[in-house]
Design an enzyme around this catalytic site. Sequence first.
Site, short mmCIF file in Angstrom:
data_model
loop_
_atom_site.label_atom_id
_atom_site.label_comp_id
_atom_site.label_asym_id
_atom_site.label_seq_id
_atom_site.Cartn_x
_atom_site.Cartn_y
_atom_site.Cartn_z
N GLY A 1 0.85 -1.19 0.00
CA GLY A 1 0.00 0.00 0.00
C GLY A 1 0.88 1.24 0.00
O GLY A 1 2.01 1.20 0.50
N GLN B 1 3.05 9.89 1.34
CA GLN B 1 4.33 9.19 1.42
C GLN B 1 5.25 9.52 0.24
O GLN B 1 6.44 9.17 0.27
CB GLN B 1 4.12 7.68 1.50
CG GLN B 1 3.42 7.25 2.78
CD GLN B 1 3.25 5.76 2.85
OE1 GLN B 1 2.31 5.22 2.27
NE2 GLN B 1 4.17 5.06 3.51
N CYS C 1 5.45 -0.08 7.79
CA CYS C 1 5.12 1.07 6.94
C CYS C 1 6.37 1.49 6.18
O CYS C 1 7.45 1.56 6.78
CB CYS C 1 4.63 2.22 7.82
SG CYS C 1 4.19 3.69 6.90
N LEU C 2 6.23 1.76 4.90
CA LEU C 2 7.39 2.15 4.09
C LEU C 2 8.03 3.44 4.62
O LEU C 2 9.21 3.67 4.40
CB LEU C 2 6.99 2.34 2.63
CG LEU C 2 6.54 1.08 1.87
CD1 LEU C 2 6.08 1.44 0.47
CD2 LEU C 2 7.65 0.03 1.82
N HIS D 1 -4.92 1.12 7.20
CA HIS D 1 -3.57 1.69 7.37
C HIS D 1 -3.36 2.85 6.39
O HIS D 1 -2.87 3.92 6.78
CB HIS D 1 -2.53 0.57 7.16
CG HIS D 1 -1.11 1.03 7.23
ND1 HIS D 1 -0.25 0.62 8.22
CD2 HIS D 1 -0.38 1.86 6.44
CE1 HIS D 1 0.93 1.19 8.05
NE2 HIS D 1 0.89 1.93 6.97
N GLU D 2 -3.73 2.65 5.12
CA GLU D 2 -3.52 3.70 4.12
C GLU D 2 -4.45 4.88 4.35
O GLU D 2 -4.06 6.04 4.16
CB GLU D 2 -3.69 3.14 2.70
CG GLU D 2 -2.71 2.03 2.32
CD GLU D 2 -1.27 2.37 2.61
OE1 GLU D 2 -0.88 3.55 2.44
OE2 GLU D 2 -0.51 1.47 3.03
N HIS E 1 -3.09 7.24 6.73
CA HIS E 1 -2.06 8.14 6.17
C HIS E 1 -2.67 9.44 5.67
O HIS E 1 -2.09 10.52 5.87
CB HIS E 1 -1.33 7.47 5.00
CG HIS E 1 -0.15 6.63 5.41
ND1 HIS E 1 0.92 7.16 6.08
CD2 HIS E 1 0.14 5.32 5.24
CE1 HIS E 1 1.82 6.21 6.30
NE2 HIS E 1 1.36 5.08 5.81
NI NI Z 1 2.21 3.15 5.90
#
Ligand code: NI
Length: 184
Positions: free
Chosen positions: A44, A49, A96-97, A138-139, A142
């Site tokens: 995701g 991000q 998470c990236l 989760h996304e 963000h």
């Molecule tokens: Ni994330």
Amino acid sequence: MVYPIVMYGDPVLRKKAKEIEKGTDLSELVTSMFETMQAAKGIGLAAPQIGKSIRLFVVDGTTLDDEPDMKDFKKIFVNPVMLNEHGRPWAFEEGCLSIPNIREEIDRPEKIRIRYFDENWNSVEEEFDGMKARIIQHEYDHIEGKLFIDYLSSLKKRTLKGKLADISKGNVDTEYRIVAPVKK
Ligand code: NI
């Protein structure tokens, strides 16, 4: 175009992202987001991000071989609105990236109902459960300026403080390009 991933500590990750004007051509951006997510081996990726404070995220669970119902789970969510989250909360170790090399168990309700636009500005209302719901939750967080570590206890957060400080300085090993907010 593969964007560098914005690291923890950047204010863009803490902003409530803005709605996108209806009808905007998103094709190039969406292609770049998928390229960026794939380059980072993510499942995701939300627009903040890559430094863009707009309400857009992409998901791709098709690479999770052990999750057969993820076969077609490759989607784009534009201006999503979480209508409800329900069902029994369950724990799963999330990452998470933007917060590399930290994984923690997070509780989330098992089902969601969400309204969003697809890349062609068709309005969609859909229910998801299990891992699909979790990835979307989760996304979605963000674009609300929220991160998974926000759900941790203050004790747990304290133990991660040093690692998080390192991440915000770009002092972290990743196999993808990053951009860190704090100069070393
Ligand atoms: Ni994330």
